[in-house]
Design a protein around this motif. Structure first.
Motif, mmCIF file in Angstrom:
data_model
loop_
_atom_site.group_PDB
_atom_site.id
_atom_site.type_symbol
_atom_site.label_atom_id
_atom_site.label_comp_id
_atom_site.label_asym_id
_atom_site.label_seq_id
_atom_site.Cartn_x
_atom_site.Cartn_y
_atom_site.Cartn_z
ATOM 1 N N VAL A 129 0.823 -1.208 0.000
ATOM 2 C CA VAL A 129 0.000 0.000 0.000
ATOM 3 C C VAL A 129 0.862 1.265 0.000
ATOM 4 O O VAL A 129 0.595 2.207 -0.745
ATOM 5 C CB VAL A 129 -0.956 0.001 1.214
ATOM 6 N N TRP B 252 -0.012 -0.355 -7.876
ATOM 7 C CA TRP B 252 -0.509 -1.712 -8.078
ATOM 8 C C TRP B 252 -2.001 -1.793 -7.753
ATOM 9 O O TRP B 252 -2.726 -2.613 -8.305
ATOM 10 C CB TRP B 252 0.226 -2.704 -7.206
ATOM 11 N N ILE B 253 -2.460 -0.945 -6.851
ATOM 12 C CA ILE B 253 -3.836 -1.009 -6.371
ATOM 13 C C ILE B 253 -4.701 0.083 -6.985
ATOM 14 O O ILE B 253 -5.836 -0.152 -7.383
ATOM 15 C CB ILE B 253 -3.862 -0.889 -4.828
#
Length: 128
Positions: free
Chosen positions: A29, A35-36
């Motif tokens: 995170v 990536w998110i």
């Protein structure tokens, strides 16, 4: 004593697994947010310019379409609230002794109407 040792061992294994998961999760995170998060979420929100492709989830499409049909928000709220209240109190409105739904025409008509209207508004909302 043996039971306490085994219990502590199980707890420590769970704590270790949770700790490893949290380290991996927070590393992803905080150090690799791309990536998110998609690139579209970086665009600042503008409450006066809603994109055309935005639609609610399927279970809200009937209410969404109903709000588009009725021009007044208060009227739409009153009609939708009334429909939900009729559906909730339907067993108390039709107090027939008969248990089979096909032998209770009023009850069957109301339930079938609710289902047909909900499905119709949902399909119409997904198409518009």
């Amino acid at each position: 004593s043996d039971l306490g040792t085994r219990f502590t061992s199980f707890i420590m294994e769970d704590v270790l697994a949770i700790f490893i998961f949290m380290v991996v999760y927070f590393t992803g995170v905080f150090f690799f947010p791309e990536w998110i998060i998609s690139g579209e979420s970086e665009i600042p929100a503008d409450p006066f310019d809603t994109p055309e492709h935005i639609k609610p989830e399927w279970y809200f499409l009937a209410a969404y379409q109903f709000l588009k049909i009725i021009p007044s928000e208060i009227g739409a709220l009153i009609l939708q609230s009334g429909a939900v209240l009729v559906f909730i109190f339907l067993p108390f409105i039709d107090r027939s002794e008969e248990k089979r739904i096909y032998k209770r025409p009023f009850f069957f008509f109301l339930v079938a109407s609710f289902i047909v209207i909900f499905v119709w508004l949902t399909i119409w909302g997904s198409q518009s």
